[in-house]
Design a protein around this motif. Sequence first.
Motif, PDB file in Angstrom:
ATOM      1  N   GLY A 154       0.757  -1.148  -0.124  1.00 13.53           N
ATOM      2  CA  GLY A 154      -0.247  -0.136  -0.103  1.00 13.53           C
ATOM      3  C   GLY A 154       0.781   1.510  -0.062  1.00 13.53           C
ATOM      4  O   GLY A 154       0.402   2.149  -0.001  1.00 13.53           O
ATOM      5  N   ASP A 166       1.126  -7.881   3.760  1.00 12.77           N
ATOM      6  CA  ASP A 166       2.570  -7.672   3.574  1.00 12.77           C
ATOM      7  C   ASP A 166       3.632  -7.985   4.367  1.00 12.77           C
ATOM      8  O   ASP A 166       5.135  -7.697   3.806  1.00 12.77           O
ATOM      9  N   ARG A 191      -3.789  -5.419  -2.486  1.00 11.81           N
ATOM     10  CA  ARG A 191      -3.619  -5.652  -1.353  1.00 11.81           C
ATOM     11  C   ARG A 191      -5.160  -6.641  -1.327  1.00 11.81           C
ATOM     12  O   ARG A 191      -5.408  -7.508  -1.877  1.00 11.81           O
TER      13      ARG A 191
END
Length: 275
Positions: A37, A98, A215
């Motif tokens: 992001g 992540d 995402r």
Amino acid sequence: MWALVPFAALAWCAGSLPWLVHGAGRAAPILLPLRAGMLTTLVLSAAVGGLLAGGLARLAAPGRRGAALLATGCGAATGIVVTLAQSVAASDAGTGFDADPRVLTGLAVLTAALGALAWGAGSLVVAGAAGSGVVLGLLAAVLPGWLSSLLPSSLYGPALGTALVWLQALVLGTALVVVGVRPAARLVLWPVVVLLAWLVGPALTAVSWLEPLLRPGTGLPRTLGDSLAGAWQVFGLAASPGARHWAPWVVAVVGAVFGAVLLDGRRRGGGAAQG
């Protein structure tokens, strides 16, 4: 000459100042924004850090530019390896999207590749004024986005956007003046510098468009190809002549013409006086 090694490593780290100032304190502190992001910030950090590290070779004497390239290359490589190692290790300790090894690997490879490419571009300064002008043109392209992410959010607004656009024009005009008009073959570099500065912005726009698609819940990795195709379309639209105001670009080029001709005249006049 080897004193350039630590300075080049620090220059690489300086590219991540927006993240270090505003984002490194989140969760597990990391030196690089290895977050899907934060892709735009990551790209800008790698680009600016690499350009700054490579540009340090300009500080060396003309006869030692080869050694300077080796020194700045070692410094940039050290900075990339150390910051990536720390960031990957800290991210591995976390959980979620992540922290996925595939995500971390992709972002780490992207960072290393962009950093090396930007260092190579910054190293063009060893080619003299022409190379330095190209590097300044690239800095003009990335500077607005980098500064906007570094400045406090309280300053965001139309006035800041306008100021950054004209700052870009100023740096671009300076780049063209540095390239110069003599010998006449240097004029070939003028459209190259302008084109590079013109295209980098749309590339960053495409990265910003892609960022929210990286995402969980978007069907990755199956949808990655479609997302990249969409980003390419965004790049094409953003690079079209009608996608931005022409006034700063025209002012930058016209001002550079007058500035370069005036500077060349002064140099020739000074040379004639000495003769």
